[in-house]
Write an enzyme that holds these catalytic residues in place. Structure first.
Site, PDB file in Angstrom:
ATOM      1  N   GLU A  81       0.802  -1.214   0.000  1.00 27.97           N
ATOM      2  CA  GLU A  81       0.000   0.000   0.000  1.00 27.97           C
ATOM      3  C   GLU A  81       0.841   1.273   0.000  1.00 27.97           C
ATOM      4  OE1 GLU A  81      -2.480  -0.650   3.394  1.00 27.97           O
ATOM      5  OE2 GLU A  81      -3.973  -1.792   2.260  1.00 27.97           O
ATOM      6  N   GLU A 112       7.292 -21.984   7.582  1.00 31.42           N
ATOM      7  CA  GLU A 112       7.727 -21.126   8.685  1.00 31.42           C
ATOM      8  C   GLU A 112       8.762 -21.799   9.581  1.00 31.42           C
ATOM      9  OE1 GLU A 112       4.878 -21.503  12.460  1.00 31.42           O
ATOM     10  OE2 GLU A 112       3.860 -20.623  10.737  1.00 31.42           O
TER      11      GLU A 112
END
Length: 272
Positions: A81, A112
């Protein structure tokens, strides 16, 4: 290492399956209300990290977010953004997630748990001492993130983190930790809820404050935003009209020509 992982503690609520829809919503909302207060307690930590980031960005460095699962996705959202909102290059704020871009939409099993891939992913961007890396993990125990920060520390790269467990391995690894203690989730262990909200709030603060410090806001307006859709073009026209006193048609004409709100405002003020 012993520490209390409050994000995994039992919910304060029992028999969720027996609650009415209204009761579920009310109780989730009750818990959500506590998050901004938890973030408030971490403001000094957030400020410390931002004070490290801004000089790096001003000298041409970059900000990296690195995480897994929900935490990784939140970092990618914030990074993605920044270009449309503040007009910065896509390589200024970069989000990385365990498992790569496919993991944005679909979980990649065991990604992960890697203790090497995080550093490999950062090296794909030629990470250097000019950059800052923020590890994001609600649990504070994600190997992908911790090992990446370990390597950054060893190579003289500034590190921060956003986590929700005090005394976690991640908090102890980062040079500038941000620890937001939100407590047990409404659904036990579902850290996409309060912990995720806390991480999103902190990310908003970091990127917005950094961009303001970089001069990407004029007054309170996003004058460097990308005019990438009709809503933003209309917002840009209104900004130009307010700053210059021009008519809508003249503001629109100049904006269509120069493609940037700041440039139009500066041009008009220069001509006065």
């Amino acid at each position: 290492m012993n520490f209390t992982k409050t994000t995994e503690a039992d919910s304060y609520y029992e028999h969720l399956e027996n609650m009415s829809v209204g009761a579920i919503l009310s109780n989730i909302n009750k818990e959500d209300k506590t998050v901004p207060y938890a973030v408030e307690k971490a403001l000094p930590q957030i400020e410390n990290l931002i004070n490290e980031i801004v000089p790096k960005l001003k000298s041409g460095g970059r900000l990296f977010y690195i995480g897994a699962g929900t935490s990784g996705r939140l970092g990618i959202v914030d990074a993605s953004e920044c270009p449309p909102t503040f007009g910065v290059d896509h390589n200024v704020v970069i989000g990385l997630i365990a498992g790569g871009d496919i993991a944005i939409r679909k979980a990649v099993e065991f990604a992960e748990d890697s203790t090497t891939q995080g550093w490999v992913d950062l090296n794909g961007y030629q990470i250097s001492k000019n950059d800052v890396v923020i590890g994001i993990a609600a649990s504070g125990t994600t190997p992908y993130v911790i090992s990446a920060l370990d390597q950054c520390n060893a190579h003289g790269i500034t590190t921060g983190c956003i986590t929700c467990n005090e005394g976690s391995p991640l908090a102890l690894t980062a040079q500038f930790p941000i620890v937001v203690i939100v407590g047990p989730e409404f659904v036990t262990g579902s850290s996409r809820m309060k912990a995720g909200t806390a991480q999103k709030l902190v990310l908003n603060m970091i990127s917005t404050t950094c961009m303001i410090q970089l001069g990407k806001i004029k007054g309170n307006k996003m004058v460097d935003m990308q005019l990438s859709n009709e809503k933003l073009i209309e917002r840009g026209i209104q900004m130009v009209m307010k700053e210059t006193g021009l008519s809508q048609s003249d503001a629109q004409s100049l904006l269509e020509k120069h493609k940037n709100v700041r440039d139009v405002i500066n041009l008009f003020q220069k001509d006065e």
